[in-house]
Design an enzyme around this catalytic site. Structure first.
Site, PDB file in Angstrom:
ATOM      1  CG  HIS A  63      -1.860  -2.979   4.868  1.00  0.00           C
ATOM      2  ND1 HIS A  63      -1.882  -2.835   5.990  1.00  0.00           N
ATOM      3  CD2 HIS A  63      -1.622  -1.416   4.429  1.00  0.00           C
ATOM      4  CE1 HIS A  63      -1.875  -1.830   6.709  1.00  0.00           C
ATOM      5  NE2 HIS A  63      -1.516  -0.869   5.506  1.00  0.00           N
TER       6      HIS A  63
ATOM      7  CG  ASP B 108       1.907   3.561  -0.424  1.00  0.00           C
ATOM      8  OD1 ASP B 108       2.136   4.187  -0.411  1.00  0.00           O
ATOM      9  OD2 ASP B 108       2.255   2.268   0.226  1.00  0.00           O
TER      10      ASP B 108
END
Length: 367
Positions: free
Chosen positions: A250, A304
């Site tokens: 991320h 996700d």
């Protein structure tokens, strides 16, 4: 990257320790104890609602789910497009039917934010049914936001457990600072454009696979792996070819994305409930065995990673995974815009020029 471009009261992220707050409240408390309707109120008004305030916010959302017939006609005309393109088109089209479209006062923008939050699921589900040769399902005011979305998508009443699952998913996606799509929304708002235009622009930005497409890609990866025993070889081949393992890493977090925990537990429970635990087993093998050594480099699963398996087990088509992200994020985008409209200044960064300088013009017949 990593430049503070303004101040905010909407959300706080500490990527080093994996901490996320909405308006000062820890995401772990909100995901386990709250509802999406409460989060909508919190993000837009700044405080958790009391019961009367929640009833008012929830009632307003339920009363504003319908979209004009003209928007249904537009959806039908562009039904072959990607669902995110249809959502973007329909959202900006709604401005033509909103009497407050050009009113950028805080009060009007909060009302518009609530209406857009309520209408977005109707757009996504109507498009899916139209492209499938089915009639759109009218919103059901007896169901909460998550339940109504599932009802309009499948034309059947979801059970309480599935509603709660989708509710948590919406909560986890509601707000996340000035990411790419939120920044796009704020740039639009900084020009004093309308909230409809800003949120529509955010949808277009979220469509990009570098931002919103990870859940769909993780599910594609899981299907390519097929069985848990294939996960290690698949990952090694990817890594040896310097390819990404989707759902890891991320731009902000150097620890585990705090939102992932809540979807991990629910992915496992849903897989067991549906008698199909292999997707969770594949993901667990990847995260706990194959990719565990990379945690020292700050590479952990993100929100996700488990979302795609949940959507797949619920029978949701893969090209709706990103729109579901968008449905949860409408309140957050709106809150970012409302902040931008206050004490507004045009966002106009500069580019450092590295090209040639002071070149002599050459006539065309001499080039």
């Amino acid at each position: 990257m990593n430049v503070y471009m303004d101040t905010t009261e909407s959300s706080f992220i500490d990527g080093e320790i994996g901490k996320l707050l909405y308006r000062g409240y820890d995401i772990h408390d909100l995901a386990e104890k709250s509802t999406f309707e409460e989060i909508v109120h919190l993000v837009l008004y700044g405080e958790l609602p009391n019961q009367a305030q929640l009833d008012e916010t929830d009632g307003y959302l339920r009363a504003n789910r319908r979209i004009p017939d003209e928007i249904i006609t537009v959806i039908d005309a562009v039904k072959s497009a990607h669902p995110m393109d249809v959502l973007q088109t329909a959202l900006i089209g709604l401005a033509a039917f909103d009497d407050e479209s050009e009113d950028n006062s805080r009060e009007a923008n909060v009302r518009k934010a609530l209406r857009l939050t309520a209408q977005a699921p109707t757009i996504v589900t109507a498009h899916h049914r139209i492209r499938s040769g089915l009639e759109p399902v009218s919103p059901n005011p007896d169901l909460n936001h998550a339940g109504n979305f599932l009802y309009m998508l499948f034309d059947q009443f979801p059970d309480d457990e599935t509603i709660a699952l989708m509710d948590v998913d919406f909560i986890l996606h509601a707000e996340h600072g000035v990411n790419a799509s939120s920044f796009a929304a704020r740039v639009s708002a900084s020009t004093n454009s309308t909230l409809h235009a800003a949120v529509s622009g955010a949808v277009g930005t979220l469509k990009g696979p570098a931002h919103g497409g990870a859940a769909e890609e993780v599910m594609k990866m899981s299907m390519e792996i097929g069985n848990p025993e294939n996960a290690e070889e698949y990952a090694r081949n990817k890594l040896n070819n310097r390819e990404r393992i989707m759902g890891f890493g991320h731009r902000v977090y150097r620890a585990e994305d705090p939102r992932a925990r809540h979807l991990r537990e629910r992915s496992q429970a849903l897989g067991e409930k549906r008698g199909d635990p292999r997707w969770f087993q594949i993901l667990t093998h990847l995260s706990e065995d194959v990719m565990a050594p990379y945690r020292d480099r700050g590479i952990y699963v993100n929100v996700d990673f488990y979302a795609g398996s949940i959507y797949h087990l619920l029978g949701i088509p893969s090209d709706l995974f990103i729109p579901i992200f968008a449905l949860g994020r409408v309140p957050g985008w709106s809150a970012q815009c409302i902040e931008q409209y206050q004490n507004n200044i045009l966002l106009r960064p500069r580019l450092h020029y590295i090209g040639p300088m002071d070149r002599d013009y050459v006539p065309i017949d001499q080039r």
